[in-house]
Design an enzyme around this catalytic site. Structure first.
Site, PDB file in Angstrom:
ATOM      1  N   VAL A 103      19.117   1.618   9.165  1.00 45.57           N
ATOM      2  CA  VAL A 103      18.900   0.778   7.984  1.00 45.57           C
ATOM      3  C   VAL A 103      18.900   1.677   6.757  1.00 45.57           C
ATOM      4  O   VAL A 103      18.310   2.764   6.765  1.00 45.57           O
ATOM      5  CB  VAL A 103      17.552   0.020   8.075  1.00 45.57           C
ATOM      6  CG1 VAL A 103      17.298  -0.765   6.795  1.00 45.57           C
ATOM      7  CG2 VAL A 103      17.542  -0.913   9.272  1.00 45.57           C
ATOM      8  N   TYR A 113      10.419  12.636  17.016  1.00 48.30           N
ATOM      9  CA  TYR A 113      10.274  11.331  16.354  1.00 48.30           C
ATOM     10  C   TYR A 113      10.378  10.192  17.370  1.00 48.30           C
ATOM     11  O   TYR A 113       9.551   9.275  17.369  1.00 48.30           O
ATOM     12  CB  TYR A 113      11.352  11.175  15.277  1.00 48.30           C
ATOM     13  CG  TYR A 113      11.359   9.812  14.632  1.00 48.30           C
ATOM     14  CD1 TYR A 113      10.427   9.485  13.652  1.00 48.30           C
ATOM     15  CD2 TYR A 113      12.290   8.838  15.000  1.00 48.30           C
ATOM     16  CE1 TYR A 113      10.424   8.232  13.052  1.00 48.30           C
ATOM     17  CE2 TYR A 113      12.297   7.590  14.414  1.00 48.30           C
ATOM     18  CZ  TYR A 113      11.360   7.289  13.443  1.00 48.30           C
ATOM     19  OH  TYR A 113      11.355   6.040  12.871  1.00 48.30           O
ATOM     20  N   LYS A 141       7.753   6.873  18.617  1.00 46.48           N
ATOM     21  CA  LYS A 141       8.077   5.452  18.675  1.00 46.48           C
ATOM     22  C   LYS A 141       7.996   4.932  20.117  1.00 46.48           C
ATOM     23  O   LYS A 141       7.653   3.763  20.337  1.00 46.48           O
ATOM     24  CB  LYS A 141       9.468   5.207  18.089  1.00 46.48           C
ATOM     25  CG  LYS A 141       9.537   5.505  16.593  1.00 46.48           C
ATOM     26  CD  LYS A 141       8.465   4.733  15.819  1.00 46.48           C
ATOM     27  CE  LYS A 141       8.535   4.952  14.331  1.00 46.48           C
ATOM     28  NZ  LYS A 141       7.489   4.201  13.589  1.00 46.48           N
ATOM     29  N   ASP A 181      -3.887   5.787   2.975  1.00 46.98           N
ATOM     30  CA  ASP A 181      -3.342   6.919   3.718  1.00 46.98           C
ATOM     31  C   ASP A 181      -3.733   6.694   5.171  1.00 46.98           C
ATOM     32  O   ASP A 181      -4.910   6.800   5.526  1.00 46.98           O
ATOM     33  CB  ASP A 181      -3.927   8.230   3.188  1.00 46.98           C
ATOM     34  CG  ASP A 181      -3.424   9.458   3.949  1.00 46.98           C
ATOM     35  OD1 ASP A 181      -2.769   9.296   5.004  1.00 46.98           O
ATOM     36  OD2 ASP A 181      -3.694  10.577   3.489  1.00 46.98           O
ATOM     37  N   THR A 235       0.825  -1.202   0.000  1.00 41.15           N
ATOM     38  CA  THR A 235       0.000   0.000   0.000  1.00 41.15           C
ATOM     39  C   THR A 235       0.864   1.259   0.000  1.00 41.15           C
ATOM     40  O   THR A 235       2.013   1.264   0.425  1.00 41.15           O
ATOM     41  CB  THR A 235      -0.929   0.048   1.227  1.00 41.15           C
ATOM     42  OG1 THR A 235      -0.165   0.343   2.407  1.00 41.15           O
ATOM     43  CG2 THR A 235      -1.664  -1.271   1.416  1.00 41.15           C
TER      44      THR A 235
END
Length: 298
Positions: free
Chosen positions: A183, A150, A154, A58, A37
């Protein structure tokens, strides 16, 4: 014709160049029926030609989430084995310089987005005795310079996932949290938020600019290497004794610097924070900021 049902996997945020796209490719390689998606599904047309299902999603739009759930129900016969909440929004800026509207948008994607998808897709997951995988970050466990906004999203995902895991036990739906280290991806490629001209951190602007691409320059894992380990663990299944043995782990640590961060979590937090103060060079930053303040006075 074979009557064996393929493992069905829906992944949010599959933009090419990102972790979600790599995960979709690896699940597909393992023989799963992958529903990839994106907000704009046109960018996934290449995947569709390879046998993937693609859908518009979305995660900040409830109508879009509901429509995707209906599409998924039709595509999978009403069962979803794995939901991967990967869609995310980066946010690197000093906390004091954060714009509240911008912060709310980040929370809407990173926190409320997974909440929306889980609530919508849970009937399909219950029918499949499925697995929810929430993509978190090792930054949720440490003081991450200029990344507090940020990291806090998390951290919210970590705490929410723990409670969600308990509440879904009666329905045989499992929850795995992917504690992701550095990553290789396009996640930090920009556009970046500029440091405001009146920022208190302007004397260390170079430090801020260095931090913008930190995740792509420090112990960074290859995306396909991360995806292989991720899929290995997601496909382990229920295991025994409530998933404590041989099943998909509750917590999956993978990526650059994850071992170091995990070891640091074993220390008292005050000790960890002192270590990171040294690592980020806060002493030098303080000296430069104080020198700049004295020059303005002079």
């Amino acid at each position: 014709m074979s009557s064996i049902r393929k493992t069905t996997v829906l992944i949010t945020g599959c933009t090419p160049g990102g972790i979600g796209h790599s995960l979709a490719t690896e699940f597909h390689r393992r023989g799963c029926h992958v529903i990839a998606t994106a907000r704009n599904p046109e960018i996934l047309k290449e995947l569709e030609t390879q046998g993937f299902s693609i859908a518009q999603l979305d995660v900040t739009d409830q109508a879009s989430v509901d429509a995707c759930k209906m599409d998924t129900e039709r595509l999978t016969g009403g069962k979803l084995d794995i939901l991967v909440n990967n869609a995310g929004r980066p946010h690197v800026i000093p906390i004091l310089d954060g714009d509240m509207d911008d912060i709310q948008k980040t929370y809407d994607v990173n926190v409320f987005g997974p909440m929306r998808t889980v609530k919508a897709f849970i009937p399909l997951l219950i029918k499949a005795r499925g697995l929810i995988v929430n993509i978190s970050s090792t930054s949720s466990q440490v003081p991450y310079l200029f990344g507090g906004i940020y990291s806090s999203t998390k951290g919210a995902i970590d705490t929410w996932s723990r409670a969600l895991r308990l509440e879904l036990e009666p329905f045989n739906v499992r929850v795995m949290v992917a504690m992701t280290g550095t990553v290789k991806s396009n996640f930090a490629s920009g556009p970046h938020r500029p440091l405001p001209k009146d920022s208190l951190y302007m004397p260390v602007k170079d430090k801020f600019e260095w931090r913008l691409t930190f995740s792509q320059k420090h112990g960074t894992f290859a995306t396909d290497q991360y995806a292989k380990a991720f899929v290995d663990n997601a496909l382990k299944g229920e295991g025994w004794f409530g998933g404590l043995i041989a099943g998909s782990p509750f917590w999956f640590w993978c990526g650059g610097l994850t071992t170091k961060v995990w070891l640091l979590t074993l220390l008292p937090r005050v000790v960890m924070e002192r270590i990171f103060s040294v690592y980020w060079g806060m002493g030098e930053m303080k000296r430069r900021i104080e020198e700049a303040a004295r020059k303005r006075v002079d």
